[in-house]
Enzyme design. Structure first.
Site, PDB file in Angstrom:
ATOM      1  N   TRP A  27     158.980  30.318  27.576  1.00 40.62           N
ATOM      2  CA  TRP A  27     158.041  29.213  27.760  1.00 40.62           C
ATOM      3  C   TRP A  27     158.562  28.139  26.827  1.00 40.62           C
ATOM      4  O   TRP A  27     158.445  28.246  25.607  1.00 40.62           O
ATOM      5  CB  TRP A  27     156.647  29.673  27.362  1.00 40.62           C
ATOM      6  N   GLU A  31     142.174  24.475  34.528  1.00 41.83           N
ATOM      7  CA  GLU A  31     143.385  25.290  34.381  1.00 41.83           C
ATOM      8  C   GLU A  31     143.697  26.093  35.642  1.00 41.83           C
ATOM      9  O   GLU A  31     144.865  26.313  35.946  1.00 41.83           O
ATOM     10  CB  GLU A  31     143.313  26.187  33.149  1.00 41.83           C
ATOM     11  N   LYS A  88     137.829  26.238  33.223  1.00 44.57           N
ATOM     12  CA  LYS A  88     138.327  27.102  34.306  1.00 44.57           C
ATOM     13  C   LYS A  88     138.801  26.253  35.486  1.00 44.57           C
ATOM     14  O   LYS A  88     139.825  26.536  36.096  1.00 44.57           O
ATOM     15  CB  LYS A  88     137.233  28.062  34.816  1.00 44.57           C
ATOM     16  N   CYS A 116     156.602  33.140  24.740  1.00 45.80           N
ATOM     17  CA  CYS A 116     157.737  33.897  25.283  1.00 45.80           C
ATOM     18  C   CYS A 116     157.469  35.390  25.141  1.00 45.80           C
ATOM     19  O   CYS A 116     156.677  35.820  24.308  1.00 45.80           O
ATOM     20  CB  CYS A 116     159.000  33.570  24.506  1.00 45.80           C
ATOM     21  N   ASN A 135     160.873  34.901  20.090  1.00 44.55           N
ATOM     22  CA  ASN A 135     159.588  34.271  20.381  1.00 44.55           C
ATOM     23  C   ASN A 135     159.126  33.593  19.101  1.00 44.55           C
ATOM     24  O   ASN A 135     159.085  34.232  18.053  1.00 44.55           O
ATOM     25  CB  ASN A 135     158.586  35.342  20.816  1.00 44.55           C
ATOM     26  N   GLY A 136     158.794  32.307  19.174  1.00 44.38           N
ATOM     27  CA  GLY A 136     158.352  31.587  17.979  1.00 44.38           C
ATOM     28  C   GLY A 136     159.104  30.287  17.839  1.00 44.38           C
ATOM     29  O   GLY A 136     159.709  29.801  18.797  1.00 44.38           O
ATOM     30  N   LYS A 139     149.355  32.650  28.309  1.00 45.55           N
ATOM     31  CA  LYS A 139     148.166  33.411  27.947  1.00 45.55           C
ATOM     32  C   LYS A 139     147.940  33.414  26.441  1.00 45.55           C
ATOM     33  O   LYS A 139     146.823  33.328  25.967  1.00 45.55           O
ATOM     34  CB  LYS A 139     148.341  34.848  28.459  1.00 45.55           C
ATOM     35  N   ARG A 193     152.702  35.855  29.583  1.00 47.22           N
ATOM     36  CA  ARG A 193     152.786  35.226  28.265  1.00 47.22           C
ATOM     37  C   ARG A 193     153.517  33.882  28.310  1.00 47.22           C
ATOM     38  O   ARG A 193     153.351  33.050  27.416  1.00 47.22           O
ATOM     39  CB  ARG A 193     153.529  36.162  27.305  1.00 47.22           C
ATOM     40  N   HIS A 244     123.860   8.109  28.370  1.00 47.25           N
ATOM     41  CA  HIS A 244     124.575   7.359  27.333  1.00 47.25           C
ATOM     42  C   HIS A 244     125.982   6.966  27.784  1.00 47.25           C
ATOM     43  O   HIS A 244     126.800   6.577  26.948  1.00 47.25           O
ATOM     44  CB  HIS A 244     124.628   8.185  26.042  1.00 47.25           C
ATOM     45  N   GLU A 263     133.004  25.602  29.489  1.00 49.66           N
ATOM     46  CA  GLU A 263     133.832  26.726  29.934  1.00 49.66           C
ATOM     47  C   GLU A 263     134.130  26.611  31.442  1.00 49.66           C
ATOM     48  O   GLU A 263     135.261  26.842  31.883  1.00 49.66           O
ATOM     49  CB  GLU A 263     133.113  28.052  29.601  1.00 49.66           C
TER      50      GLU A 263
HETATM   51  O1  M6R Z   1     143.668  34.584  22.921  1.00 45.75           O
HETATM   52  P1  M6R Z   1     142.684  33.535  22.564  1.00 45.75           P
HETATM   53  O2  M6R Z   1     141.297  33.836  22.920  1.00 45.75           O
HETATM   54  O3  M6R Z   1     142.785  33.136  21.100  1.00 45.75           O
HETATM   55  O4  M6R Z   1     143.126  32.257  23.384  1.00 45.75           O
HETATM   56  C1  M6R Z   1     142.523  31.026  23.174  1.00 45.75           C
HETATM   57  C2  M6R Z   1     142.849  30.069  24.290  1.00 45.75           C
HETATM   58  O5  M6R Z   1     144.226  29.807  24.331  1.00 45.75           O
HETATM   59  C3  M6R Z   1     142.383  30.591  25.654  1.00 45.75           C
HETATM   60  O6  M6R Z   1     141.022  30.836  25.660  1.00 45.75           O
HETATM   61  C4  M6R Z   1     142.718  29.576  26.749  1.00 45.75           C
HETATM   62  O7  M6R Z   1     141.963  28.425  26.579  1.00 45.75           O
HETATM   63  C5  M6R Z   1     142.497  30.216  28.114  1.00 45.75           C
HETATM   64  N1  M6R Z   1     143.547  29.819  28.998  1.00 45.75           N
HETATM   65  C6  M6R Z   1     141.201  29.799  28.717  1.00 45.75           C
HETATM   66  O8  M6R Z   1     141.015  30.346  29.983  1.00 45.75           O
END
Ligand code: M6R
Length: 592
Positions: free
Chosen positions: A76, A475, A472, A2, A102-103, A587, A29, A491, A468
């Site tokens: 959120w 998400e 991408k 949030c 937030n929290g 984020k 966020r 395997h 990675e």
């Molecule tokens: O801010 P951070 O690097 O700690 O965030 C970690 C993950 O939440 C972040 O990398 C997330 O997986 C991204 N959406 C990846 O693109």
């Protein structure tokens, strides 16, 4: 997660338009619902609803709300569904206090029962609402905002940053394990989750520490004290980021802008380091008996590569541990351990928790962050910043390559220059890979119209890039994608290969080349469509993105990830997904 924002003005400027703008800037966020509360002549006015900031502003006309003091929130959802009632701000029974938070308040159920018994009526299913009722109870008992805040924070457990608005034009805020920063401008003060909430108006910021409470009013200014009520001094600092860094510029989305910024950010992540911190960082790596590297999501992928490169050049065991798994694997941590925590935001709850556990066990803490004022930067013994500027797109892009470059630079230095890492040369090579952008876009349009399953193969340093790339694609484009070590195909996963499947192969001409080409034969024989990412062409590839030949294999991850980011971006557009704001994601993941 949030976002919270509060604004107090002393020049009778209307705050609602600014609140809306601040929330839009921080929307990355978390963003399932939005709300504002302002103080008007007739009391506290609240408007809130489900949707993005622009949508809710459209149907509720948030920006037209009257008032010189106000608070705002993008939610959120954690506790309670995504409904208008559960959107913040939340008010107390007497409607003279409103709160944004937030929290997570872990003990909210017992508090809610207790408050209900004493006559409080709850209007939402959120954990947050208990804050408003606790403040009401203590404020009405004592008549003191300071005492009400101290009593309230002593009763709530969990993690929080909240801003409460009182009818006398005062904002009071507190933080524990969630970010909160105060912006100081001519004529106004801001309490915000993020400097982006006020960067448009001021670059002067006070970063509150854990267990800080601040009371802000237009006549007396800012009073900061700890949860025990003792005054604390927090000096304003100048925010390093420029507002222009937080705009899309000529690009359609932040994500593609940030992908292209990697031409510069790889260089800046390395060059802007303070020599003293860099030396201490390297010393703590060298002195450790054991180095553990942790992170989440993309930052965990950096940890995987960092561990391989660290072990290779510093000749000691580096162990990567996923931050969310950390607490189950802490037995061997002691005072001879150095934990390197990697995080773009520096606010990821899993990472902060890992750091706390390691610290309690006596470990030294190093951090690599992109937000220099973040919680992680402040609790580490030494922190280095990737200096990529704000990363707004939910998908990590430039922060990933910035982390890799900084990892290479530190290990290079700690090893006495054994890598010979040249960030400028790496940036130039990345710029050349970015020139494939149109080719990638065309491939997505012409050949990937109905893709449901993508597999990414790589060995050694290229395996984390396979992970990675898959992250991408999941998400950003909502496509099922899996990264795997190419050697593991036989395997099990080979059973999945058929003509409907797309396989990305990370296969530059290093020591993994021949073995990985063998894996390509295996998937080709099963009819999969193969996209090679390599400096060497092969007839086996149905399509290929060529990357430059590099002197050292450790440079390839920096290059290979670029086309994967661009593929994911265009697949997202093709699937009608807003790449900046994928569904269900935030984020900065500040809950465990
Ligand atoms: O801010 P951070 O690097 O700690 O965030 C970690 C993950 O939440 C972040 O990398 C997330 O997986 C991204 N959406 C990846 O693109």
């Amino acid at each position: 997660m949030c976002s919270i924002i509060g604004i107090v003005t002393n020049n009778h400027a209307q705050v609602a338009p600014k609140l809306v703008k601040s929330l839009s800037r921080m929307e990355y966020r978390g963003y399932d619902s939005v709300g504002l509360a302002t103080i008007t002549n007739t009391g506290i006015s609240v408007k809130k609803g489900v949707g993005k900031v622009s949508q809710v502003n459209g149907y509720l006309n948030l920006a037209s709300m009257e008032g010189f003091v106000g608070i705002g929130h993008t939610r959120w959802a954690t506790h309670g569904g995504v409904t208008d009632h559960n959107a913040h701000p939340h008010s107390c029974c007497t409607n003279d206090i409103a709160v944004v938070h937030n929290g997570i308040i872990e003990n909210y159920q017992s508090l809610k029962q207790e408050l209900t018994k004493t006559g409080h009526t709850f209007r939402s299913e959120t954990d947050t609402e208990v804050i408003a009722h606790l403040l009401e109870q203590f404020y009405h008992n004592t008549g003191s905002i300071k005492k009400a805040m101290m009593e309230t924070v002593s009763r709530i457990q969990g993690s929080f940053a909240f801003v409460a608005m009182f009818m006398d034009n005062t904002l009071a805020c507190a933080r524990l394990d969630e970010p909160l920063v105060i912006g100081i401008a001519d004529g106004a003060c801001y309490a915000s989750s993020d400097v982006l909430g006020f960067l448009e108006y001021t670059d002067q910021a006070i970063f509150l520490d854990n267990r800080d409470i601040a009371i802000i009013d237009s006549t007396n200014g800012i009073d900061i004290f700890n949860f025990e009520g003792e005054k604390v001094v927090r000096n304003p600092t100048k925010v390093a980021w420029e507002l222009a860094d937080a705009n899309k510029g000529k690009f359609a989305h932040y994500t593609i802008k940030e992908i292209f910024e990697q031409r510069e950010t790889i260089r800046s992540s390395v060059t802007a380091q303070d020599a003293f911190s860099l030396k201490r960082f390297c010393d703590l790596l060298l002195d450790a008996r054991k180095v553990i590297i942790t992170g989440s999501g993309t930052s965990y992928h950096t940890s995987l590569i960092a561990s391989m490169v660290g072990s290779r050049y510093l000749k000691k065991h580096f162990e990567p541990v996923m931050a969310s798994e950390f607490r189950y694997n802490i037995d061997s941590i002691d005072s001879d351990t150095t934990l390197v925590a990697i995080s773009q935001s520096g606010e990821t709850a899993d990472v902060l928790n890992a750091v706390k556990l390691a610290k309690n066990a006596g470990a030294k803490i190093l951090s690599i962050v992109n937000v220099p004022s973040s919680s992680l930067a402040r609790i580490a013994d030494v922190s280095l910043c990737t200096n990529c500027g704000p990363e707004i797109g939910v998908a990590a892009t430039k922060s990933f390559t910035g982390q890799l470059a900084l990892v290479y630079a530190t290990i290079d230095r700690a090893s006495g220059g054994k890598i010979g890492f040249d960030a400028a040369a790496a940036s130039d090579a990345v710029a050349r890979v970015l020139q494939n952008s149109l080719k990638v876009e065309a491939l997505v349009k012409d050949k990937m119209a109905r893709v449901n399953d993508i597999y990414l193969l790589g060995r050694s340093l290229h395996f984390p890039i396979a992970l990675e790339g898959a992250l991408k694609m999941k998400e950003l484009a909502y496509i099922h994608a899996e990264g795997m070590p190419a050697g593991e195909l036989k395997h099990g996963p080979l059973a999945l290969m058929d003509k409907n499947v797309y396989v990305f192969v990370l296969n530059p001409s290093d020591k993994t080349y021949t073995d990985t080409l063998g894996s390509v034969h295996e998937v080709k024989a099963r009819g999969a469509k193969i996209i090679g990412i390599s400096d060497v062409s092969s007839d086996l590839y149905d399509a290929m993105i060529k990357i430059p030949k590099m002197d050292s294999d450790i440079l390839y991850p920096l290059l290979e990830v670029i086309p994967l980011q661009i593929f994911s971006y265009h697949l997202a557009l093709q699937n009608n997904v807003d790449p900046d704001f994928p569904r269900n994601l935030a984020k900065s993941v500040t809950v465990r």
